[in-house]
Design a protein around this motif. Structure first.
Motif, mmCIF file in Angstrom:
data_model
loop_
_atom_site.group_PDB
_atom_site.id
_atom_site.type_symbol
_atom_site.label_atom_id
_atom_site.label_comp_id
_atom_site.label_asym_id
_atom_site.label_seq_id
_atom_site.Cartn_x
_atom_site.Cartn_y
_atom_site.Cartn_z
ATOM 1 N N THR A 22 0.837 -1.198 0.000
ATOM 2 C CA THR A 22 0.000 0.000 0.000
ATOM 3 C C THR A 22 0.874 1.250 0.000
ATOM 4 O O THR A 22 2.023 1.218 0.442
ATOM 5 N N GLU A 24 0.225 3.990 1.739
ATOM 6 C CA GLU A 24 0.223 4.661 3.037
ATOM 7 C C GLU A 24 1.043 3.949 4.113
ATOM 8 O O GLU A 24 1.700 4.614 4.920
ATOM 9 N N GLN A 47 -8.449 -0.237 -3.585
ATOM 10 C CA GLN A 47 -8.180 0.009 -2.175
ATOM 11 C C GLN A 47 -8.258 -1.304 -1.416
ATOM 12 O O GLN A 47 -8.951 -2.239 -1.835
ATOM 13 N N GLN A 49 -8.138 -3.047 2.769
ATOM 14 C CA GLN A 49 -8.204 -2.830 4.211
ATOM 15 C C GLN A 49 -8.096 -4.175 4.916
ATOM 16 O O GLN A 49 -8.364 -5.219 4.320
ATOM 17 N N ALA A 54 -11.679 -0.058 9.872
ATOM 18 C CA ALA A 54 -12.262 1.178 9.360
ATOM 19 C C ALA A 54 -11.409 1.820 8.266
ATOM 20 O O ALA A 54 -11.925 2.446 7.349
ATOM 21 N N GLU A 55 -10.092 1.661 8.353
ATOM 22 C CA GLU A 55 -9.185 2.355 7.445
ATOM 23 C C GLU A 55 -9.033 1.609 6.119
ATOM 24 O O GLU A 55 -8.862 0.405 6.090
ATOM 25 N N TRP A 56 -9.060 2.379 5.045
ATOM 26 C CA TRP A 56 -8.775 1.855 3.708
ATOM 27 C C TRP A 56 -7.429 2.423 3.261
ATOM 28 O O TRP A 56 -7.101 3.568 3.577
ATOM 29 N N TYR A 57 -6.682 1.627 2.495
ATOM 30 C CA TYR A 57 -5.378 2.033 1.965
ATOM 31 C C TYR A 57 -5.385 1.874 0.453
ATOM 32 O O TYR A 57 -6.042 0.989 -0.092
#
Length: 92
Positions: A22, A24, A47, A49, A54-57
């Motif tokens: 990813t 990020e 994307q 996760q 909750a977070e998407w990369y």
């Protein structure tokens, strides 16, 4: 599907050795959810996760061109690459 609804695919996959790369946070591994969506400019955004997080990369290499065989084929290729691991990235 109407023309004003973006084409979108989402599936869960267990990453193979090397996981998914990813932008990020670098490589992520384990049980992942992958979402592939057509963008208004005709490219695809991929994307990923941790499943149920909750977070998407952003998968490295995204956005990327949609191949001639379509977004579903791209999504399936991304899932396959993540399953086999090796720091999978979006094709480009």
């Amino acid at each position: 599907m109407t023309s004003d609804q973006p084409e979108h695919y989402q599936d869960e996959v267990t990453a193979g050795p090397g996981g998914a790369m990813t932008d990020e946070v670098g490589v992520i591994t384990g049980d992942l959810t992958v979402a592939t969506a057509r963008r208004p400019d005709g490219t695809a955004e991929v994307q990923v996760q941790y499943t149920r997080a909750a977070e998407w990369y952003t998968l490295t290499g995204s956005p990327c061109p949609v191949p001639p065989d379509g977004l579903k084929a791209l999504h399936q290729a991304v899932l396959g690459a993540i399953r086999t691991g090796g720091g999978a990235q979006a094709p480009g």
